[in-house]
Design a protein around this motif. Sequence first.
Motif, PDB file in Angstrom:
ATOM      1  N   ALA A 278      40.464  23.377  25.423  1.00 52.81           N
ATOM      2  CA  ALA A 278      40.176  24.098  24.181  1.00 52.81           C
ATOM      3  C   ALA A 278      40.092  25.599  24.440  1.00 52.81           C
ATOM      4  CB  ALA A 278      38.868  23.587  23.578  1.00 52.81           C
ATOM      5  N   SER A 279      39.563  25.964  25.593  1.00 52.31           N
ATOM      6  CA  SER A 279      39.468  27.372  25.963  1.00 52.31           C
ATOM      7  C   SER A 279      40.851  27.998  26.096  1.00 52.31           C
ATOM      8  CB  SER A 279      38.690  27.513  27.271  1.00 52.31           C
ATOM      9  OG  SER A 279      38.652  28.857  27.697  1.00 52.31           O
ATOM     10  N   ALA A 280      41.779  27.252  26.677  1.00 51.59           N
ATOM     11  CA  ALA A 280      43.139  27.768  26.840  1.00 51.59           C
ATOM     12  C   ALA A 280      43.812  27.988  25.489  1.00 51.59           C
ATOM     13  CB  ALA A 280      43.950  26.799  27.696  1.00 51.59           C
ATOM     14  N   ARG A 281      43.459  27.149  24.505  1.00 50.28           N
ATOM     15  CA  ARG A 281      44.057  27.300  23.173  1.00 50.28           C
ATOM     16  C   ARG A 281      43.417  28.446  22.379  1.00 50.28           C
ATOM     17  NH1 ARG A 281      43.387  21.594  23.249  1.00 50.28           N
ATOM     18  NH2 ARG A 281      41.591  21.782  21.848  1.00 50.28           N
ATOM     19  N   ARG A 282      42.137  28.735  22.695  1.00 48.90           N
ATOM     20  CA  ARG A 282      41.411  29.768  21.942  1.00 48.90           C
ATOM     21  C   ARG A 282      41.081  30.927  22.878  1.00 48.90           C
ATOM     22  NH1 ARG A 282      38.580  28.152  17.097  1.00 48.90           N
ATOM     23  NH2 ARG A 282      37.476  30.115  17.265  1.00 48.90           N
ATOM     24  N   ASP A 283      42.026  31.801  23.104  1.00 52.43           N
ATOM     25  CA  ASP A 283      41.789  32.914  24.032  1.00 52.43           C
ATOM     26  C   ASP A 283      41.280  34.165  23.335  1.00 52.43           C
ATOM     27  OD1 ASP A 283      44.028  33.719  22.684  1.00 52.43           O
ATOM     28  OD2 ASP A 283      45.361  33.716  24.436  1.00 52.43           O
ATOM     29  N   GLY A 284      41.060  34.075  22.034  1.00 51.45           N
ATOM     30  CA  GLY A 284      40.509  35.201  21.290  1.00 51.45           C
ATOM     31  C   GLY A 284      41.531  36.176  20.757  1.00 51.45           C
ATOM     32  N   ARG A 285      42.786  36.004  21.076  1.00 50.88           N
ATOM     33  CA  ARG A 285      43.804  36.977  20.650  1.00 50.88           C
ATOM     34  C   ARG A 285      44.064  36.947  19.147  1.00 50.88           C
ATOM     35  NH1 ARG A 285      48.144  35.851  25.548  1.00 50.88           N
ATOM     36  NH2 ARG A 285      46.737  36.460  27.252  1.00 50.88           N
ATOM     37  N   ASP A 286      43.753  35.807  18.507  1.00 47.83           N
ATOM     38  CA  ASP A 286      43.978  35.720  17.063  1.00 47.83           C
ATOM     39  C   ASP A 286      42.773  36.206  16.264  1.00 47.83           C
ATOM     40  OD1 ASP A 286      42.203  33.737  17.660  1.00 47.83           O
ATOM     41  OD2 ASP A 286      43.389  32.091  16.837  1.00 47.83           O
ATOM     42  N   GLY A 287      41.760  36.734  16.957  1.00 53.11           N
ATOM     43  CA  GLY A 287      40.576  37.260  16.286  1.00 53.11           C
ATOM     44  C   GLY A 287      39.563  36.216  15.894  1.00 53.11           C
ATOM     45  N   ARG A 288      39.809  34.935  16.253  1.00 55.45           N
ATOM     46  CA  ARG A 288      38.888  33.862  15.841  1.00 55.45           C
ATOM     47  C   ARG A 288      37.763  33.622  16.832  1.00 55.45           C
ATOM     48  NH1 ARG A 288      40.999  28.373  14.392  1.00 55.45           N
ATOM     49  NH2 ARG A 288      42.246  28.569  16.286  1.00 55.45           N
ATOM     50  N   GLY A 289      37.782  34.281  17.955  1.00 52.78           N
ATOM     51  CA  GLY A 289      36.726  34.054  18.927  1.00 52.78           C
ATOM     52  C   GLY A 289      37.171  33.136  20.037  1.00 52.78           C
ATOM     53  N   ARG A 290      36.560  33.290  21.171  1.00 57.09           N
ATOM     54  CA  ARG A 290      36.952  32.554  22.368  1.00 57.09           C
ATOM     55  C   ARG A 290      36.061  31.346  22.611  1.00 57.09           C
ATOM     56  NH1 ARG A 290      36.149  36.949  26.723  1.00 57.09           N
ATOM     57  NH2 ARG A 290      36.646  35.203  28.106  1.00 57.09           N
ATOM     58  N   ILE A 291      36.552  30.401  23.427  1.00 56.67           N
ATOM     59  CA  ILE A 291      35.749  29.306  23.981  1.00 56.67           C
ATOM     60  C   ILE A 291      35.700  29.542  25.485  1.00 56.67           C
ATOM     61  CG2 ILE A 291      35.581  26.818  24.400  1.00 56.67           C
ATOM     62  CD1 ILE A 291      37.092  26.389  21.778  1.00 56.67           C
ATOM     63  N   MET A 292      34.486  29.568  26.040  1.00 54.19           N
ATOM     64  CA  MET A 292      34.306  29.872  27.455  1.00 54.19           C
ATOM     65  C   MET A 292      33.545  28.750  28.143  1.00 54.19           C
ATOM     66  SD  MET A 292      33.370  33.840  26.731  1.00 54.19           S
ATOM     67  CE  MET A 292      32.974  33.441  25.030  1.00 54.19           C
ATOM     68  N   ALA A 293      34.094  28.234  29.237  1.00 55.52           N
ATOM     69  CA  ALA A 293      33.448  27.190  30.028  1.00 55.52           C
ATOM     70  C   ALA A 293      32.767  27.862  31.222  1.00 55.52           C
ATOM     71  CB  ALA A 293      34.468  26.160  30.490  1.00 55.52           C
ATOM     72  N   ALA A 294      31.466  27.987  31.167  1.00 54.72           N
ATOM     73  CA  ALA A 294      30.727  28.700  32.217  1.00 54.72           C
ATOM     74  C   ALA A 294      30.402  27.813  33.408  1.00 54.72           C
ATOM     75  CB  ALA A 294      29.435  29.281  31.636  1.00 54.72           C
ATOM     76  N   GLY A 295      30.460  26.472  33.222  1.00 51.60           N
ATOM     77  CA  GLY A 295      30.090  25.563  34.306  1.00 51.60           C
ATOM     78  C   GLY A 295      28.581  25.457  34.465  1.00 51.60           C
ATOM     79  N   ALA A 296      28.165  24.677  35.442  1.00 47.69           N
ATOM     80  CA  ALA A 296      26.726  24.519  35.718  1.00 47.69           C
ATOM     81  C   ALA A 296      26.199  25.804  36.333  1.00 47.69           C
ATOM     82  CB  ALA A 296      26.498  23.341  36.661  1.00 47.69           C
ATOM     83  N   ARG A 297      25.051  26.264  35.846  1.00 50.88           N
ATOM     84  CA  ARG A 297      24.486  27.521  36.313  1.00 50.88           C
ATOM     85  C   ARG A 297      23.036  27.325  36.710  1.00 50.88           C
ATOM     86  NH1 ARG A 297      28.658  29.354  37.675  1.00 50.88           N
ATOM     87  NH2 ARG A 297      27.554  31.305  38.143  1.00 50.88           N
ATOM     88  N   PRO A 298      22.525  28.116  37.664  1.00 51.28           N
ATOM     89  CA  PRO A 298      21.107  28.062  38.018  1.00 51.28           C
ATOM     90  C   PRO A 298      20.233  28.418  36.809  1.00 51.28           C
ATOM     91  CG  PRO A 298      22.354  29.359  39.622  1.00 51.28           C
ATOM     92  CD  PRO A 298      23.274  29.104  38.465  1.00 51.28           C
ATOM     93  N   LEU A 299      18.979  28.010  36.868  1.00 46.00           N
ATOM     94  CA  LEU A 299      18.078  28.178  35.728  1.00 46.00           C
ATOM     95  C   LEU A 299      17.957  29.630  35.289  1.00 46.00           C
ATOM     96  CD1 LEU A 299      16.366  26.203  34.034  1.00 46.00           C
ATOM     97  CD2 LEU A 299      14.403  26.913  35.395  1.00 46.00           C
ATOM     98  N   ALA A 300      17.888  30.548  36.240  1.00 45.97           N
ATOM     99  CA  ALA A 300      17.753  31.961  35.878  1.00 45.97           C
ATOM    100  C   ALA A 300      18.965  32.443  35.079  1.00 45.97           C
ATOM    101  CB  ALA A 300      17.577  32.815  37.137  1.00 45.97           C
ATOM    102  N   GLU A 301      20.152  31.931  35.395  1.00 43.32           N
ATOM    103  CA  GLU A 301      21.342  32.305  34.635  1.00 43.32           C
ATOM    104  C   GLU A 301      21.359  31.639  33.268  1.00 43.32           C
ATOM    105  OE1 GLU A 301      25.263  32.547  36.333  1.00 43.32           O
ATOM    106  OE2 GLU A 301      24.401  32.685  38.352  1.00 43.32           O
ATOM    107  N   VAL A 302      20.870  30.406  33.190  1.00 38.04           N
ATOM    108  CA  VAL A 302      20.754  29.753  31.884  1.00 38.04           C
ATOM    109  C   VAL A 302      19.896  30.608  30.958  1.00 38.04           C
ATOM    110  CG1 VAL A 302      19.844  27.742  30.646  1.00 38.04           C
ATOM    111  CG2 VAL A 302      21.112  27.420  32.778  1.00 38.04           C
ATOM    112  N   ALA A 303      18.827  31.165  31.496  1.00 38.13           N
ATOM    113  CA  ALA A 303      17.957  32.032  30.692  1.00 38.13           C
ATOM    114  C   ALA A 303      18.721  33.240  30.168  1.00 38.13           C
ATOM    115  CB  ALA A 303      16.761  32.483  31.527  1.00 38.13           C
TER     116      ALA A 303
END
Length: 413
Positions: A278-303
Amino acid sequence: MDEERGTRPLRVLWVTRIFPNRVEPLSCAFQRQQLAALSRRCAVEVLAAIPYHPGVSLLGERTRPGRLTAVPARDEIDGVPVIHARAPYLPGAGRVLAPVNAPLYLAGLLPHVPRLRGRFDVVLGAWLYPDACAAALLARMLGLPYAVKAHGTDVNVVARWRSVRPLVGGALRSAAYSIGVSRPMVEALVALGAPEERAVLVRNGVDRALFRPADRRAARRELGLPERGRVVTFVGHVSREKGIHELLRAFEALGGGAEPVHLVVVGDGPERGAVEQASARRDGRDGRGRIMAAGARPLAEVARYLAATDLLALPSWAEGTPNVVLEALAAARPVVATSVGGIPDVVAPGRTGLLVPPRDAGALGRAIREALARTWDERAFAEAAPPSWEESAEVLRRVLARAAFGPARRIAA
């Protein structure tokens, strides 16, 4: 009670398979935080079961049990000693054969019984099945009272299987206390067999040093997120049951607007590939906004991701009281979530978020759109703020002390 008189700290043996380890250090952050806080008040040791079956080492990295062979037999996490017991299990047991896994789990704990004798005041089984059922039998072998702590799917899904419900009911009836993290969960424990007078609420907490109101724009710059537009964030296991496909469909239907709306998915799981597609289909170039897969992150980054967002979306099919919801509220961010489990117990519709039915992408999309259009009152979030982990751990300590030394001790003996 000796522990209450201060002659020595309460000694707790915590039995669970829901706990982080060297291979999965980011898993079960809520359990890790509560245990760390409890260990500052009690002498705590964790008997953390690792799934095992013959030949598992030959599987290597291909399966979770294969990867977990690298976990050491003994460890220390946040100052808490941990024994990683190898618990046999029947792969793919399903509902019908699920009762086999409780005695197998206990078999994995038995080699540790001799060194556990005489060292604890109470056993706590965290997760209803098979953990708490095996912990109940272990406690009887050690001549100790025990308590049971439930979290979510164990109550709302697994414990309702006809094959294991009698086992769960027996463990709950004989427990000194049965602990739920929300009022609906406490009620569910009573329905499963826990005596009402011994079913208690101990709310999960949050790390208030991490999860607090913070500057949204600064957090976006720090994380490399778009500064223009609105951001919707999902945090959790990226799976069908967490409603990730409903979220992607809802987001797709949002369409364009005066400003782009971006979706950030924080977490890992079997459906991460769908998010990346879905992220590859929505790269933000059409002005509709992006989808970003951040992956698992440590708690401090989740904050930091919650600080950066405009709202948290959690469209799970079933839940307990997910800690990420509490963390979002502590960060003064509104929540759009499904009305399942303990979520309605902590999210006030119209004040701190909006609730929708599960598996309804249309309702989810409409709620996200409405939430983004609202102006939210930060005072409502301050009033709804969850307890800190220190406060949560102190309530849990008192319950376990009553189980060990109070009237409940005679009940459980």
